[in-house]
Design a protein around this motif. Structure first.
Motif, PDB file in Angstrom:
ATOM      1  N   ALA A   1      76.103  75.709  33.843  1.00  0.00           N
ATOM      2  CA  ALA A   1      76.832  76.061  35.314  1.00  0.00           C
ATOM      3  C   ALA A   1      77.309  74.284  35.669  1.00  0.00           C
ATOM      4  O   ALA A   1      77.791  73.530  36.863  1.00  0.00           O
ATOM      5  N   GLU A   2      76.162  73.035  35.043  1.00  0.00           N
ATOM      6  CA  GLU A   2      76.211  72.442  35.723  1.00  0.00           C
ATOM      7  C   GLU A   2      77.357  70.847  34.631  1.00  0.00           C
ATOM      8  O   GLU A   2      78.052  70.449  35.403  1.00  0.00           O
TER       9      GLU A   2
ATOM     10  N   GLU B   1      80.218  73.078  33.622  1.00  0.00           N
ATOM     11  CA  GLU B   1      81.262  73.070  34.293  1.00  0.00           C
ATOM     12  C   GLU B   1      81.836  72.332  35.347  1.00  0.00           C
ATOM     13  O   GLU B   1      82.615  72.030  36.178  1.00  0.00           O
ATOM     14  N   LYS B   2      80.251  72.067  36.662  1.00  0.00           N
ATOM     15  CA  LYS B   2      81.172  71.319  37.975  1.00  0.00           C
ATOM     16  C   LYS B   2      81.457  70.009  37.482  1.00  0.00           C
ATOM     17  O   LYS B   2      82.159  69.309  37.408  1.00  0.00           O
TER      18      LYS B   2
END
Length: 721
Positions: free
Chosen positions: A324-325, A327-328
């Motif tokens: 997630a980090e 992709e962020k």
């Protein structure tokens, strides 16, 4: 030792070291007859009349000698002496027969003619216009050198500095020094403030003169910059200058206040503390803050691009799934004008960079990649599969003395929609300033680096200050991926960064050899290096040390490693430079960027040939892996590199790192230095030394404070801008 002065004629030169640091010559005088003299410096010329100051000594092998401490040249006055001087080879184009004809023509006035009426040389039989011009040029250069050497010796400074001064100032050297002796500390490599101050006082400048106190303040401010500060508190500056000059701080304070009243120093006040800047660093810091905010707030939008879909397609094509980090981080790089990506080893920074490049490329962006050092740029290119340059080369930098030229600047900006800078923790404030002024408004700037590593060698803590300010979008990758966790280097690097002791073993990929005695530790380093560094592995085994001095410091380890790995041999070319020896076969490092030779700070090479004062080095990482030849004036650019400082290793990686940690390193035993050293290794870390020193390195997270107001300027909350 009782000193005496002898007025002598130089009969012949017995020996002159190639680097002009030692000579033996025969001299004669009426009172002593002919004798042997030695001098640590360049020899006088045959035929010269010289005043020698020194003392008589008895050499075990060569008998009685006059050991010269200093000498002053006095031009010969009799015709025989003049002829011998000209025939000595000192003046190019003049041999014994030509010297005889010149003296026959002009007699005792020969030197006057050469000094004041050199065009009359054409009156001499056999000397035409071209030869006369060559003789005049050589004689004038010789006169300049001699005059400068006498001037230096008269003022208590070694004449060995004369060649460097002439290279920098030409025939204006003496005038420049007389006008401002402190210019030497700024302009001449190897001459520091103390030497320049010694000259100034020898020339009669009073210890408490305002000129000396102003120079001391300027130098103390520069010392602050050398320690990483862009500015320093007023009290710190005055105390440093007073200690340097050995004068009352009140006297320094008075001069400083007068400079402030005349608006001759740059200051800022924050929280009641007045901070003092060198003008250039003030311009850099304010310029960086303004430009970062402008880039942040004026990004060109990517219209009609579903980058979320592009990211998913890229992941599918690569067969991976971003955390997630991560992709962020990719999304932020598309949306933001300035974006910072930070994280330790194994957290996936390289994967994110690839994702960013893929998404931006599919959106039609022109992307440029760069890093502060050549080795870091090469690693970025290998990881991304695209061209990556050093920041200097990206900006088309051309060295030009005190006024280097940056081909890419505000008037000629970089042609890019996105610029990715890796190893951004190495960016100092000045390089960042030159970079940002060349980034066009609307372009995306992506800074990638590990903020927990050592800060830049130059002034400022740019990456840390940007993150501290919270004024720019930042993603910190903290999740260490499972595959990376298998590496004891990555696992232990994160333990060190959290303040935990590394998991130590006696062998394996992360080992520790306890050894309290520092000499024994140094010997262990040498033995281990010799065992591992085969002919094919000389680049991939690197000794790193926190300090330069002491038994386990860079200087001593290099001497020991050179003696073991590349001992002297009659068949090997060898050259003494300063207090060191370069030998064919030595592992060396380029110490500063040289764009004309296409070699860069941190590049590792091997000496392949030494012929006289010419040294040829093979750099395998250089384009086409070609060789570079260094002349005498360029040898300061090279250093032995069997061992190097942890600071110098930034931006580089090696298969194996050998790292001594001993009590005498205590000043620099800090967590970020230990962490940086460990993360230079790809396959194996070998620690040696004291367990106490190791514990100290892990527990000491109090990094040396760097004074800077970049974070405050980015926050724009204190009225500094």
């Amino acid at each position: 030792m009782e000193l005496e002065e002898l007025e002598v004629t130089i009969d012949n030169i017995v020996f002159q070291a190639a680097d002009d640091r030692f000579c033996v010559f025969k001299a004669s005088s009426k009172g002593t007859g002919t004798f042997t003299a030695t001098y640590r410096g360049p020899a006088p010329f045959v035929g010269e009349v010289a005043a020698l100051t020194g003392a008589w000594t008895e050499h075990a092998r060569f008998g009685r000698q006059f050991q010269v401490q200093s000498w002053k040249s006095q031009k010969p006055t009799d015709q025989a002496g003049i002829e011998r001087f000209l025939a000595s080879g000192a003046v190019k184009g003049v041999g014994p027969s030509t010297a005889a004809r010149i003296v026959a023509q002009f007699g005792a006035d020969t030197l006057y003619v050469l000094d004041h009426e050199p065009e009359r040389l054409k009156e001499v039989s056999g000397i035409g216009r071209k030869k006369a011009a060559d003789i005049i040029t050589s004689y004038q250069a010789l006169s300049d050198t001699r005059e400068l050497m006498i001037f230096l010796e008269t003022n208590g400074i070694s004449a060995n500095y004369a060649p460097k001064l002439l290279a920098a100032y030409g025939n204006t050297a003496i005038a420049r020094i007389k006008n401002n002796p402190y210019c030497l500390a700024d302009d001449i490599n190897g001459i520091g403030f103390r030497t320049a101050d010694k000259i100034a006082q020898a020339m009669g400048l009073a210890a408490d003169s305002s000129e000396r106190l102003k120079a001391g303040l300027g130098y103390a401010l520069q010392m602050g910059a050398n320690q990483g500060h862009t500015c320093v508190p007023e009290a710190y500056l005055i105390k440093s200058a007073a200690e340097l000059l050995q004068v009352d701080p009140l006297e320094v304070s008075e001069v400083f206040n007068s400079l402030c009243k005349e608006d001759l120093v740059r200051t800022e006040t924050l929280g009641g503390t007045r901070l003092v800047y060198p003008e250039f660093l003030y311009q850099c810091e304010t310029g960086v803050a303004h430009r970062l905010l402008a880039l942040r707030d004026n990004v060109n939008r990517l219209w009609n691009v579903d980058y979320g879909k592009v990211i998913k397609e890229w992941q599918k094509a690569e067969g991976l799934e971003l955390a997630a980090e991560q992709e962020k981080a990719v999304e932020a790089s598309v949306e933001q004008g300035v974006f910072v990506l930070t994280g330790g080893p194994g957290t996936g920074k390289t994967t994110v960079i690839k994702g960013i490049i893929s998404v931006l490329a599919q959106a039609g962006c022109k992307i440029l990649l760069a890093a502060p050092t050549g080795r870091a740029a090469k690693r970025l290119a290998e990881a991304s599969g695209r061209e990556a340059l050093t920041v200097h080369r990206l900006l088309e930098y051309t060295p030009a003395g005190a006024n280097p030229f940056w081909g890419r600047n505000a008037e000629n900006p970089l042609e890019a929609d996105a610029i990715i800078i890796d190893e951004a923790s190495m960016l100092d404030i000045s390089l960042t300033f030159f970079l940002l002024r060349a980034v066009p408004i609307g372009c995306r700037l992506i800074l990638v680096g590990d903020v927990d590593q050592l800060p830049s060698v130059g002034p400022g803590s740019v990456l840390k200050d940007i993150i501290t300010s919270k004024a720019m979008p930042i993603v910190r990758l903290e999740n260490v991926f499972r595959q990376a966790q298998l590496s004891p280097i990555i696992r232990n690097a994160h333990r060190i960064n959290r303040g935990q002791l590394p998991e130590l073993t006696a062998s394996g990929d992360f080992s520790f050899q306890p050894m309290e005695d520092e000499t024994s530790a140094a010997n262990f380093v040498v033995d281990t290096y010799a065992r591992l560094a085969t002919a094919d592995e000389w680049q991939n085994i690197q000794v790193l040390s926190p300090m330069h001095k002491n038994p386990c410091g860079v200087e001593n380890l290099n001497k020991l490693l050179q003696a073991r790995m590349n001992p002297p041999d009659p068949g090997k070319g060898e050259l003494r430079t300063g207090g060191n020896v370069l030998r064919e076969g030595d592992k060396v490092m380029q110490m500063r960027n040289n764009y004309e030779k296409d070699v860069f700070n941190g590049d590792l090479g091997r000496v392949v040939q030494i012929r006289g004062r010419l040294v040829t080095v093979y750099f395998p990482d250089r384009q086409e892996g070609s060789s570079v030849t260094y002349e005498t004036a360029e040898l300061d650019d090279l250093s032995l590199a069997y061992a190097m400082s942890v600071h110098k290793s930034q931006g580089s990686e090696y298969a194996t790192v050998i790292l001594p940690l001993v009590p005498s390193h205590f000043i620099l035993l800090q967590r970020n230095l230990f962490y940086t050293g460990v993360t230079r290794a790809k396959k194996r870390v070998i620690l040696v030394g004291s367990k106490k020193a190791l514990v100290m390195a892990v527990e000491n997270d109090k990094t040396r404070k760097r004074y800077s107001l970049l974070a405050e300027r980015l926050q724009d909350t204190v009225g500094l801008m």
